[in-house]
Design a protein around this motif. Structure first.
Motif, PDB file in Angstrom:
ATOM      1  N   LEU A  74       0.852  -1.194   0.000  1.00 50.75           N
ATOM      2  CA  LEU A  74       0.000   0.000   0.000  1.00 50.75           C
ATOM      3  C   LEU A  74       0.882   1.237   0.000  1.00 50.75           C
ATOM      4  O   LEU A  74       1.823   1.336   0.793  1.00 50.75           O
ATOM      5  N   LEU A  83      -6.868  -1.797   4.405  1.00 47.57           N
ATOM      6  CA  LEU A  83      -6.183  -2.755   5.272  1.00 47.57           C
ATOM      7  C   LEU A  83      -7.115  -3.827   5.817  1.00 47.57           C
ATOM      8  O   LEU A  83      -6.646  -4.821   6.391  1.00 47.57           O
ATOM      9  N   ASN A 101      -6.688  -7.692   5.415  1.00 44.77           N
ATOM     10  CA  ASN A 101      -5.548  -8.376   6.047  1.00 44.77           C
ATOM     11  C   ASN A 101      -4.651  -9.078   5.032  1.00 44.77           C
ATOM     12  O   ASN A 101      -4.142 -10.178   5.273  1.00 44.77           O
ATOM     13  N   ILE A 131      -2.278  -7.002   3.089  1.00 42.48           N
ATOM     14  CA  ILE A 131      -1.234  -6.037   2.736  1.00 42.48           C
ATOM     15  C   ILE A 131       0.035  -6.376   3.498  1.00 42.48           C
ATOM     16  O   ILE A 131       0.031  -6.430   4.734  1.00 42.48           O
ATOM     17  N   VAL A 189       2.786  -1.079   4.393  1.00 43.81           N
ATOM     18  CA  VAL A 189       2.499   0.276   3.934  1.00 43.81           C
ATOM     19  C   VAL A 189       3.834   0.987   3.798  1.00 43.81           C
ATOM     20  O   VAL A 189       4.620   1.031   4.749  1.00 43.81           O
ATOM     21  N   THR A 242      -2.153  -0.439  10.957  1.00 39.43           N
ATOM     22  CA  THR A 242      -1.227  -1.431  10.390  1.00 39.43           C
ATOM     23  C   THR A 242      -0.986  -2.569  11.380  1.00 39.43           C
ATOM     24  O   THR A 242      -0.944  -3.743  10.994  1.00 39.43           O
ATOM     25  N   ALA A 291      -3.897  -4.939  11.456  1.00 41.05           N
ATOM     26  CA  ALA A 291      -4.023  -5.745  10.231  1.00 41.05           C
ATOM     27  C   ALA A 291      -2.853  -6.696  10.022  1.00 41.05           C
ATOM     28  O   ALA A 291      -2.827  -7.437   9.036  1.00 41.05           O
ATOM     29  N   THR A 307       0.068  -5.747   9.269  1.00 44.05           N
ATOM     30  CA  THR A 307       0.797  -5.131   8.153  1.00 44.05           C
ATOM     31  C   THR A 307       2.000  -4.373   8.690  1.00 44.05           C
ATOM     32  O   THR A 307       1.896  -3.652   9.690  1.00 44.05           O
TER      33      THR A 307
END
Length: 465
Positions: free
Chosen positions: A167, A221, A224, A226, A229, A255, A258, A260
């Motif tokens: 992302l 996001l 789930n 990604i 970022v 983030t 998620a 991420t």
């Protein structure tokens, strides 16, 4: 004497008409002062494509590029003898001035000790410690450019999360990384229009959302899926766009929820202070990249990671078979010459005192620019990230790339840039950003403001132009 405020919509056509006339005059003036540069550029026997080492060197608004003979501190001298005060500084590649003495000394010493061996030099452990202490992440690697560092960090993020998607924020720029060269068009992430040789849809594995849009970020996001970022803490490519209050707190929370990773690119925002923008609001990134300025002009970049990512990476590498071939690293990355210059910068160039001087000069320029804009009756704003400033053709700070694009005017930007250049001050060729080096004197800062006042007087066709 106070002056009436122009309205953005009503004045734009008038300003662009004035700017077009200024451009024609300034291009002729630029050319008249640089006959040797023009002749050398037009030599048909040059083996360079378009006569320049990189084709984008023709993207400056001048009719041809000035050919630089010497660069020292904040002074550039071209082959025709014209001297410029440099506020572009290689778009941060020379943020601390051209040829800082500690870097020149490191270069001289490195020449006698070997430039590259494909093995660590005696500076390696010191550099690792300095990076960890300064930027807060415990594990670091070197690369040649921020583009490379971003590629490697993205690859690691995908490896440790087992996810493919990335992302980014609309209008971003993270070097020549394929995955990031996208735009948000009508709600869809698409490959940028002017890419050469693009053979796949970059929107397949990259998601773009507007900066400062917490709802769009949360929605992106929510799946789930990604891996990471990738973000500048302040956007600097489509214009300088500062985060809304609380945006980075939300970014970090979302983030983490998620699963991420957060990768922060500080290549331009290192202008904030010795530890970059990240150390100020406490973004707590999982990965971090810095390029250009960190080596004093030598091609070197760094990327760091948390202990948790480092541990996972060790496990993944142990499970691999064979040597190398991870897709991470190049032969000249981590060379002795890079380490020597990087150490010199961290220890002796990127100091607290240097940043104090830079910010003091930037304070002076910011106040001067705002006063000149007000005196000109223009409803413009000045955005700033530490030693980096930009004049935005908008009555309020822009919050995302769409607003930045709507406020921008190529014609006005080019007229301002070339006029300032002909007055002896070199700004960046896009958005006319001003980058302040510790080598810039108070007199040079005041001269920059004075030149800006002359340009705006001409642009607004005032009697005192």
């Amino acid at each position: 004497m106070s002056r009436p405020q122009y309205e953005l919509s009503g004045v734009r056509a008038q300003l662009e008409q004035s700017a077009a006339g200024i451009l024609e005059t300034e291009r002729a003036l630029f050319a008249s002062r640089r006959p040797r540069s023009e002749a050398q550029h037009q030599q048909s026997e040059s083996g360079l494509f378009d006569g320049v080492p990189q084709h984008w060197m023709l993207d400056w608004p001048s009719p041809f590029p000035a050919i630089i003979e010497t660069a020292s501190g904040v002074t550039l001298t071209d082959i025709d003898g014209n001297r410029l005060t440099d506020l572009c500084l290689g778009d941060t590649g020379a943020m601390f001035g051209h040829g800082p003495e500690p870097v020149l000394k490191a270069l001289a010493n490195a020449g006698t000790r070997g430039l590259t061996t494909m093995l660590p030099s005696s500076d390696a452990h010191v550099v690792g410690r300095l990076l960890a202490e300064r930027f807060g992440l415990p594990r670091w690697q070197l690369a040649a450019t921020a583009s490379d560092a971003n590629r490697f960090a993205i690859r690691v993020a995908r490896a440790v999360t087992g996810r493919a998607k990335l992302l980014v924020f609309d209008g971003c720029y993270h070097g020549a990384v394929d995955d990031t060269l996208v735009d948000l068009v009508d709600g869809r992430t698409v490959s940028r229009r002017n890419l050469l040789g693009q053979v796949r849809d970059l929107g397949e594995h990259t998601v773009s959302v507007p900066f400062n849009d917490e709802a769009a970020l949360a929605a992106a996001l929510a799946g789930n899926d990604i891996a990471c970022v990738l973000a500048e803490p302040v956007m600097t490519n489509c214009g300088m766009i500062l985060p809304d209050p609380g945006f980075h707190t939300t970014l970090r929370r979302l983030t983490r929820e998620a699963g991420t990773l957060l990768l922060i690119d500080e290549t331009h925002t290192i202008s904030t202070g010795p530890g970059g923008y990240t150390r100020m609001p406490g973004l707590e990134p999982d990965l971090m990249v810095m390029g250009k300025p960190i080596g004093g002009g030598i091609p070197v970049s760094v990327w760091g990671m948390t202990e948790a990512i480092s541990d996972k990476l060790h496990v993944i590498r142990r499970e691999q078979s064979g040597h190398g071939h991870s897709g991470i690293g190049t032969t000249l990355s981590g060379s002795a010459i890079q380490l020597a210059c990087l150490r010199a910068c961290l220890e002796e160039v990127m100091t607290d005192d240097a940043y104090r001087v830079m910010n003091a000069r930037a304070d002076r320029i910011e106040a001067g620019f705002k006063a000149v804009i007000a005196e000109s009756g223009l409803d413009w704003t000045v955005s700033r990230v530490g030693a980096r400033l930009e004049v935005v053709f908008s009555p309020r700070p822009v919050r995302n790339a769409a607003e930045a694009r709507a406020a921008a005017s190529d014609t006005i930007e080019q007229a301002v840039h070339l006029s300032m250049l002909n007055l002896g001050y070199l700004l960046t060729p896009f958005h006319n950003m001003v980058l302040v080096s510790p080598s810039l004197s108070t007199e040079e800062a005041d001269g920059l403001v004075g030149a800006f006042a002359k340009v705006l007087a001409r642009l607004t066709e005032r009697d005192d132009a």
